[in-house]
Write a protein that holds these residues in place. Structure first.
Motif, PDB file in Angstrom:
ATOM      1  N   GLY A   1      -2.184  -8.677   2.282  1.00 34.31           N
ATOM      2  CA  GLY A   1      -2.190  -8.181   3.646  1.00 34.31           C
ATOM      3  C   GLY A   1      -1.740  -6.730   3.741  1.00 34.31           C
ATOM      4  N   ILE A   2      -0.827  -6.301   2.861  1.00 29.70           N
ATOM      5  CA  ILE A   2      -0.351  -4.914   2.934  1.00 29.70           C
ATOM      6  C   ILE A   2      -1.035  -4.018   1.901  1.00 29.70           C
ATOM      7  CG2 ILE A   2       1.882  -5.579   3.875  1.00 29.70           C
ATOM      8  CD1 ILE A   2       3.068  -5.245   1.098  1.00 29.70           C
ATOM      9  N   PHE A   3      -1.446  -4.584   0.767  1.00 29.05           N
ATOM     10  CA  PHE A   3      -2.074  -3.770  -0.271  1.00 29.05           C
ATOM     11  C   PHE A   3      -3.591  -3.811  -0.206  1.00 29.05           C
ATOM     12  CE2 PHE A   3       1.865  -4.778  -2.989  1.00 29.05           C
ATOM     13  CZ  PHE A   3       2.568  -3.734  -2.401  1.00 29.05           C
ATOM     14  N   GLY A   4      -4.123  -4.861   0.409  1.00 28.91           N
ATOM     15  CA  GLY A   4      -5.563  -5.039   0.411  1.00 28.91           C
ATOM     16  C   GLY A   4      -6.006  -5.778  -0.841  1.00 28.91           C
ATOM     17  N   LYS A   5      -7.113  -6.472  -0.749  1.00 29.40           N
ATOM     18  CA  LYS A   5      -7.614  -7.238  -1.884  1.00 29.40           C
ATOM     19  C   LYS A   5      -8.113  -6.343  -3.013  1.00 29.40           C
ATOM     20  CE  LYS A   5      -8.876 -11.314   0.807  1.00 29.40           C
ATOM     21  NZ  LYS A   5      -9.942 -12.293   1.148  1.00 29.40           N
TER      22      LYS A   5
ATOM     23  N   ARG B   1       6.486  -0.545   4.668  1.00 33.98           N
ATOM     24  CA  ARG B   1       5.919   0.731   4.250  1.00 33.98           C
ATOM     25  C   ARG B   1       7.046   1.726   4.030  1.00 33.98           C
ATOM     26  NH1 ARG B   1       0.567   1.322   4.784  1.00 33.98           N
ATOM     27  NH2 ARG B   1       0.787   3.595   4.791  1.00 33.98           N
ATOM     28  N   GLU B   2       6.788   2.706   3.171  1.00 35.82           N
ATOM     29  CA  GLU B   2       7.784   3.735   2.914  1.00 35.82           C
ATOM     30  C   GLU B   2       7.094   5.043   2.540  1.00 35.82           C
ATOM     31  OE1 GLU B   2      10.183   2.352  -0.375  1.00 35.82           O
ATOM     32  OE2 GLU B   2       8.947   3.474  -1.790  1.00 35.82           O
ATOM     33  N   GLY B   3       7.833   6.115   2.647  1.00 40.74           N
ATOM     34  CA  GLY B   3       7.334   7.429   2.256  1.00 40.74           C
ATOM     35  C   GLY B   3       8.487   8.258   1.717  1.00 40.74           C
TER      36      GLY B   3
ATOM     37  N   ALA C   1       5.005  14.296  -3.327  1.00 39.76           N
ATOM     38  CA  ALA C   1       5.199  13.445  -2.148  1.00 39.76           C
ATOM     39  C   ALA C   1       4.236  12.266  -2.226  1.00 39.76           C
ATOM     40  CB  ALA C   1       4.984  14.248  -0.873  1.00 39.76           C
ATOM     41  N   ASN C   2       4.657  11.155  -1.661  1.00 34.19           N
ATOM     42  CA  ASN C   2       3.818   9.960  -1.667  1.00 34.19           C
ATOM     43  C   ASN C   2       4.207   9.063  -0.507  1.00 34.19           C
ATOM     44  OD1 ASN C   2       6.303   9.262  -3.385  1.00 34.19           O
ATOM     45  ND2 ASN C   2       5.357   7.231  -3.045  1.00 34.19           N
ATOM     46  N   GLY C   3       3.333   8.168  -0.162  1.00 39.08           N
ATOM     47  CA  GLY C   3       3.592   7.172   0.872  1.00 39.08           C
ATOM     48  C   GLY C   3       2.685   5.982   0.662  1.00 39.08           C
ATOM     49  N   GLY C   4       3.125   4.824   1.134  1.00 34.17           N
ATOM     50  CA  GLY C   4       2.289   3.642   0.945  1.00 34.17           C
ATOM     51  C   GLY C   4       3.012   2.372   1.330  1.00 34.17           C
TER      52      GLY C   4
ATOM     53  N   ARG D   1       5.120  -1.148  -5.454  1.00 32.34           N
ATOM     54  CA  ARG D   1       4.608  -0.126  -4.541  1.00 32.34           C
ATOM     55  C   ARG D   1       3.162   0.228  -4.892  1.00 32.34           C
ATOM     56  NH1 ARG D   1       9.963   1.759  -5.833  1.00 32.34           N
ATOM     57  NH2 ARG D   1      11.304   1.737  -3.971  1.00 32.34           N
ATOM     58  N   VAL D   2       2.353   0.363  -3.869  1.00 34.66           N
ATOM     59  CA  VAL D   2       1.009   0.916  -3.985  1.00 34.66           C
ATOM     60  C   VAL D   2       0.926   2.038  -2.965  1.00 34.66           C
ATOM     61  CG1 VAL D   2      -1.443   0.512  -3.657  1.00 34.66           C
ATOM     62  CG2 VAL D   2      -0.053  -1.216  -4.784  1.00 34.66           C
TER      63      VAL D   2
END
Length: 233
Positions: free
Chosen positions: A87-91, A117-119, A157-160, A208-209
């Motif tokens: 649901g959060i990462f996708g299939k 989620r985080e960034g 930098a990253n977020g996901g 994390r993705v």
């Protein structure tokens, strides 16, 4: 002759009178020598006596109540985690199911997990902000927030999205602490990684993705709280 007849009659009558008495005494004697009735056991029940003749037919075996194994309802199975992860990462997150399977084989089943989620970003010094929902097998669902500083050879930098497996969290209050963290990060357009955080007996495994451009390694901590905080320390 009259006295003789009288004496004979008296003797005959006496014999007939004593005969029933002897019969009654015999009955009473047999009743007295009969086996006494069984005494009840301590729980008030009488023992069962099986006086059936031994005719080669086996006696009925005792029936014991069947017991069934009680499933462990205090932890989450792999099937409970794959749905929220997709649901959060996708299939399309390749390798996610295999990674969760490997973690469960090594660490066992978690009794909680966090989806959110985080960034963050870093240039030697880094910051991290995140928010999500703690799903606990006993205490239910609770909102949770986290922040964290870091230091290391780290830039970008990253977020996901984040799925955090939670182990040995018997009281959710024990989550709202600082957990030491060390990780390597490699996001070039997108990335997928897992790390381990431990405080006492509580173990957290963030998966994390994300997307971004970040490369390096750092050490720091993650601090969890019930309300959103802007100061990362």
């Amino acid at each position: 002759m009259a006295p003789f007849i009288l004496v004979s009659y008296s003797a005959h009558a006496q014999n007939e009178a004593t005969a029933p008495i002897e019969a009654i005494d015999g009955d009473l004697s047999r009743q007295h020598t009969a086996e006494p009735p069984p005494e009840p056991s301590r729980n008030g029940s009488f023992p069962v006596q099986d006086n059936a003749p031994d005719n080669g037919v086996p006696s009925r075996p005792e029936i014991t109540p069947a017991t069934s194994a009680i499933p462990d309802k205090g932890t989450f199975q792999e099937s409970d985690l794959i749905g929220p992860a997709e649901g959060i990462f996708g299939k399309g997150a390749q390798g996610l199911g295999k990674l969760i399977e490997d973690i469960l084989k090594k660490q066992g089943r978690p009794n909680g997990y966090i989806v959110g989620r985080e960034g963050g970003g870093a240039f030697m010094l880094g910051l991290r902000y995140g928010s999500g929902t703690l799903n606990h097998r006993i205490e239910g669902n609770k909102p949770v927030y986290w922040t964290g500083p870091s230091i290391g050879v780290d830039a970008g930098a990253n977020g996901g999205s984040t799925l955090i497996l939670v182990y040995n969290l018997h009281d959710t209050q024990d989550l709202y602490e600082r957990f030491p963290a060390a990780e390597g990060i490699a996001y070039i357009g997108g990335g997928f990684n897992a790390s381990y955080l431990r405080r006492g007996n509580v173990l957290l495994i963030p998966i994390r993705v994300g997307a971004g451009l970040r490369l390096g390694a750092n050490v720091g901590y993650m601090r969890f709280s019930k309300k959103q905080r802007w100061l990362p320390f």
